[in-house]
Design an enzyme around this catalytic site. Structure first.
Site, short mmCIF file in Angstrom:
data_model
loop_
_atom_site.label_atom_id
_atom_site.label_comp_id
_atom_site.label_asym_id
_atom_site.label_seq_id
_atom_site.Cartn_x
_atom_site.Cartn_y
_atom_site.Cartn_z
N CYS A 99 90.54 91.08 43.39
CA CYS A 99 91.32 92.16 44.17
C CYS A 99 91.31 93.41 43.03
CB CYS A 99 92.68 91.80 44.37
SG CYS A 99 93.75 93.12 45.25
N ASP A 102 86.90 87.31 26.82
CA ASP A 102 87.53 86.84 27.65
C ASP A 102 87.47 85.28 27.73
OD1 ASP A 102 89.12 86.87 30.06
OD2 ASP A 102 87.56 87.13 31.55
N CYS A 147 100.57 101.93 41.81
CA CYS A 147 100.31 100.28 41.85
C CYS A 147 101.02 99.11 42.41
CB CYS A 147 99.44 99.78 40.42
SG CYS A 147 100.85 100.00 39.12
N CYS A 159 100.53 97.06 45.78
CA CYS A 159 99.95 95.60 45.91
C CYS A 159 100.15 94.67 47.08
CB CYS A 159 100.63 94.82 44.55
SG CYS A 159 100.22 93.26 44.31
N CYS A 204 95.34 97.50 42.73
CA CYS A 204 96.13 98.23 41.88
C CYS A 204 95.22 99.18 40.93
CB CYS A 204 96.74 97.06 40.98
SG CYS A 204 95.78 96.28 39.82
#
Length: 307
Positions: free
Chosen positions: A238, A131, A191, A195, A241
């Site tokens: 967050c 990442d 999801c 949201c 989802c």
């Protein structure tokens, strides 16, 4: 057993021994399907202030430009689903940030896997990615058969849902390649419906500039007032989802001690968060991904929810 089969089996067995959930392998080649998708996403400004997403377009899509002579992309998943979560009535941070920053944990395991490949197979050159470079992790993991891309644009698997990190080794070694799996989202829109900021603007398309994770981590300026009241008490990242996804009923808690949270974190109340000092922040989030937002950023996020 030919050498390709033998080498592939060796690598997958060692990945398992190192604690990875699963390991899939695909051919290092241009990601043809992803190119127009990424181009459109950038053209529509869905990266917001994440200008780094605009850099190295070619490298993002072609691993041979990142690692010369590369032949295979080895994709790996590492579980981070916690056994205990924060109090629902408190301010919340993403589960992936509970313990030690995953970059440190995974990088170490990848180095061990790369060393093992060199020792057991010979003169193999490659690079480890977590990442932190222009690599489309989810696209490679899906191509390697480790799951499918869900409507929330996270990788999903039937066995364990989506609470895991994705990492890669790109190597100049020919291996046996896995096949992608089929999509099992069906007609579900959990999801999209859940949201809080309506960032999933269409199935499989997330407007990054509307995501709570973007506002609380990536955005360096003030959070725009038009999203006030939509953050559902999230102060770093967050998980909504993922939390509502039916496949995450199958999530099992990780067994990586470094991902365990500081016990104080789980018992913090809103008042504790609102009164947090820089000293407590440094102690609670030492070597944590939460350091990315810095103490000032966390304070900004808390004040935005409080006001």
């Amino acid at each position: 057993m030919n050498s390709k089969t033998k080498h592939t089996a060796l690598i997958k067995a060692e990945a398992k021994r190192l604690g990875f959930l699963s390991c899939g392998i695909s051919k290092a080649e241009f990601l043809e399907e992803e190119a127009p998708r990424l181009e459109k996403w950038l053209r529509n400004g869905m990266q917001g202030e994440m200008s780094y997403m605009e850099n190295h377009f070619d490298k993002r899509l072609d691993p041979t430009k990142l690692v010369p002579d590369s032949k295979s992309v080895i994709s790996l998943l590492l579980n981070y689903f916690p056994s205990e979560t924060q109090d629902e009535a408190s301010y919340k941070i993403s589960k992936y940030a509970y313990g030690t920053d995953y970059h440190f944990v995974i990088k170490d395991k990848l180095k061990q896997l790369l060393a093992f490949i060199s020792e057991e197979i010979g003169d193999v050159h490659g690079r480890a990615f977590v990442d932190s470079a222009p690599v489309l992790d989810k696209a490679w993991a899906a191509k390697s058969g480790l799951g499918w891309m869900g409507k929330h644009s996270n990788l999903l698997t039937k066995q364990v849902g989506s609470f895991y990190f994705i990492a890669e080794l790109i190597v100049d070694l020919d291996l046996e390649y896995d096949r992608p799996v089929t999509d099992h989202c069906g007609a579900c829109t959990a999801c999209i419906d859940a949201c809080p900021t309506e960032a999933i603007i269409a199935p499989y398309v997330v407007d990054g500039s509307k995501c709570i994770s973007y506002f609380t981590i990536e955005l360096k300026n003030e959070i725009p007032s038009n999203v006030r009241g939509q953050f559902d008490d999230w102060v770093f990242g967050c998980d909504v989802c993922q939390d509502v996804c039916p496949w995450n009923r199958f999530s099992k808690s990780h067994n990586e001690p470094l991902f365990n949270p500081n016990p104080e974190l789980l018992s913090m109340t809103k008042k504790d968060w609102e009164e947090i000092t820089d000293e407590v922040f440094q102690k609670l989030f030492k070597n944590s991904a939460v350091q990315r937002t810095k103490f000032s950023g966390l304070q900004r996020n808390i004040n935005f929810l409080k006001d």
